[in-house]
Scaffold this active site. Sequence first.
Site, PDB file in Angstrom:
ATOM      1  N   MET A  16       2.165  -4.311  17.245  1.00  0.00           N
ATOM      2  CA  MET A  16       0.706  -4.354  17.052  1.00  0.00           C
ATOM      3  C   MET A  16       0.137  -2.948  16.862  1.00  0.00           C
ATOM      4  O   MET A  16      -0.822  -2.758  16.139  1.00  0.00           O
ATOM      5  CB  MET A  16       0.028  -5.069  18.222  1.00  0.00           C
ATOM      6  CG  MET A  16       0.166  -6.584  18.127  1.00  0.00           C
ATOM      7  SD  MET A  16      -0.687  -7.468  19.453  1.00  0.00           S
ATOM      8  CE  MET A  16      -2.405  -7.082  19.136  1.00  0.00           C
ATOM      9  N   HIS A  52     -17.173 -11.530  25.001  1.00  0.00           N
ATOM     10  CA  HIS A  52     -17.073 -10.868  26.311  1.00  0.00           C
ATOM     11  C   HIS A  52     -18.217 -11.317  27.221  1.00  0.00           C
ATOM     12  O   HIS A  52     -18.400 -10.766  28.312  1.00  0.00           O
ATOM     13  CB  HIS A  52     -17.157  -9.347  26.164  1.00  0.00           C
ATOM     14  CG  HIS A  52     -15.967  -8.716  25.514  1.00  0.00           C
ATOM     15  ND1 HIS A  52     -14.676  -9.071  25.807  1.00  0.00           N
ATOM     16  CD2 HIS A  52     -15.877  -7.721  24.584  1.00  0.00           C
ATOM     17  CE1 HIS A  52     -13.842  -8.334  25.081  1.00  0.00           C
ATOM     18  NE2 HIS A  52     -14.542  -7.517  24.336  1.00  0.00           N
ATOM     19  N   LYS A 100     -11.252  -5.256  27.641  1.00  0.00           N
ATOM     20  CA  LYS A 100      -9.983  -4.554  27.912  1.00  0.00           C
ATOM     21  C   LYS A 100      -8.960  -5.359  28.711  1.00  0.00           C
ATOM     22  O   LYS A 100      -8.024  -4.811  29.280  1.00  0.00           O
ATOM     23  CB  LYS A 100     -10.203  -3.189  28.604  1.00  0.00           C
ATOM     24  CG  LYS A 100     -11.239  -2.306  27.966  1.00  0.00           C
ATOM     25  CD  LYS A 100     -11.211  -2.293  26.469  1.00  0.00           C
ATOM     26  CE  LYS A 100      -9.976  -1.605  25.882  1.00  0.00           C
ATOM     27  NZ  LYS A 100      -9.978  -1.800  24.387  1.00  0.00           N
ATOM     28  N   SER A 150      -8.406   1.226  31.485  1.00  0.00           N
ATOM     29  CA  SER A 150      -8.448   0.928  30.058  1.00  0.00           C
ATOM     30  C   SER A 150      -9.883   1.023  29.518  1.00  0.00           C
ATOM     31  O   SER A 150     -10.123   1.571  28.438  1.00  0.00           O
ATOM     32  CB  SER A 150      -7.869  -0.475  29.825  1.00  0.00           C
ATOM     33  OG  SER A 150      -7.801  -0.762  28.457  1.00  0.00           O
TER      34      SER A 150
HETATM   35  P1  A3P Z   1      -4.580  -0.126  27.600  1.00  0.00           P
HETATM   36  O1  A3P Z   1      -5.838   0.641  27.335  1.00  0.00           O
HETATM   37  O2  A3P Z   1      -4.245  -0.196  29.059  1.00  0.00           O
HETATM   38  O3  A3P Z   1      -3.421   0.334  26.793  1.00  0.00           O
HETATM   39  P2  A3P Z   1      -8.751  -5.655  24.582  1.00  0.00           P
HETATM   40  O4  A3P Z   1      -8.058  -6.181  23.382  1.00  0.00           O
HETATM   41  O5  A3P Z   1      -9.303  -6.714  25.479  1.00  0.00           O
HETATM   42  O6  A3P Z   1      -9.750  -4.605  24.202  1.00  0.00           O
HETATM   43  O7  A3P Z   1      -7.645  -4.964  25.505  1.00  0.00           O
HETATM   44  C1  A3P Z   1      -7.032  -3.751  25.114  1.00  0.00           C
HETATM   45  C2  A3P Z   1      -5.926  -3.450  26.092  1.00  0.00           C
HETATM   46  O8  A3P Z   1      -4.857  -4.373  25.852  1.00  0.00           O
HETATM   47  C3  A3P Z   1      -5.355  -2.054  25.891  1.00  0.00           C
HETATM   48  O9  A3P Z   1      -4.845  -1.658  27.159  1.00  0.00           O
HETATM   49  C4  A3P Z   1      -4.252  -2.335  24.892  1.00  0.00           C
HETATM   50  O10 A3P Z   1      -3.267  -1.345  24.798  1.00  0.00           O
HETATM   51  C5  A3P Z   1      -3.689  -3.626  25.494  1.00  0.00           C
HETATM   52  N1  A3P Z   1      -2.896  -4.396  24.526  1.00  0.00           N
HETATM   53  C6  A3P Z   1      -3.258  -4.832  23.311  1.00  0.00           C
HETATM   54  N2  A3P Z   1      -2.225  -5.457  22.706  1.00  0.00           N
HETATM   55  C7  A3P Z   1      -1.182  -5.401  23.571  1.00  0.00           C
HETATM   56  C8  A3P Z   1       0.176  -5.843  23.520  1.00  0.00           C
HETATM   57  N3  A3P Z   1       0.656  -6.456  22.454  1.00  0.00           N
HETATM   58  N4  A3P Z   1       0.970  -5.623  24.599  1.00  0.00           N
HETATM   59  C9  A3P Z   1       0.478  -4.978  25.696  1.00  0.00           C
HETATM   60  N5  A3P Z   1      -0.791  -4.530  25.795  1.00  0.00           N
HETATM   61  C10 A3P Z   1      -1.620  -4.725  24.741  1.00  0.00           C
END
Ligand code: A3P
Length: 299
Positions: free
Chosen positions: A238, A113, A51, A143
Amino acid sequence: MEGIDFPSMHSRPEMFEFEGIPMVHYFTDNWENIQNFKARPDDILIATYPKAGTTWVSYMLDLLYFGNTAPERQTSLPIYMRVPFLESAFPVIPTGVELADNLPTTPRLIKTHLPVQLVPKSFWEQNCRVVYIARNAKDNAVSYFHFDRMNYVQPEPGDWSTFLKNYMDGKNVFGPWYDHVCGYWEKKNAYSNIHYMFFEDMVEDTGREVERLCSFLGLSTPSEEKERITKSVHFDSMKQNNMTNYSSLPVMDFKISPFMRKGKVGDWRNHFTVAQNEQFDEHYKEKMKNTTLQFRTEV
Ligand code: A3P
């Protein structure tokens, strides 16, 4: 992928101690092949605590390397097929090792991870480039909590206060946040091929972080191209993009919480009570007292 029913969709996996960290079987079933993975010198490992922005940076890198040369990848292959999750062994798709072994691209972009001490040794032996992304502990916790609520390959998180207590105790899949972020931070001292990035910096100025990635990777991407990439990796694009928003992976229930949830710095303020915040800060100070690593919880 749509329509495939995940065999244990409604039974959550047990968490158990494995190689010194809490794990679920989806990340240990293929352990021997993971540890024996043969990295190549031009592989790029994207490493994060869950996350912290893994998907965001995976997409940046995929566009930087293959956005122009293989545009069909962008419209037909979900990001988790383009950037295999090394330790994963989910019933619905090939294992991360199989996907990585069969990647037709050069370089291969590979996600993990695993805490630094469990990364397969061939990555270090081959002097592979490692891009690590860290996110402040409070937003990372929020998150992860919402992710555990909606993701059936993760254990049940319980309510927020239960989850937060477990998080502070390091009882999460992939272990304590503290050890993870500090482990890679310390590794930089002995291994210079790590680019350590922060989620907060990416939110503050995505274009600047794309720029920094390019200089670490030695890419001379034209500036118009970098601008296009910066727009494509914006949260809203995205979230709309079915190839990057995980909507095709049938282990997540978006009715509970979407994968692309908020993408903000500071959402922890909507979750932590005043008392939880005080306890967290005190515990944090103790856990992080021996490191030079600093985070921002606001931008
Ligand atoms: P939140 O749950 O706070 O929204 P991972 O890819 O490591 O699983 O991380 C997911 C987190 O990164 C989520 O956070 C997601 O919304 C955020 N995220 C993914 N793409 C993003 C982007 N382009 N801009 C901002 N946050 C992003």
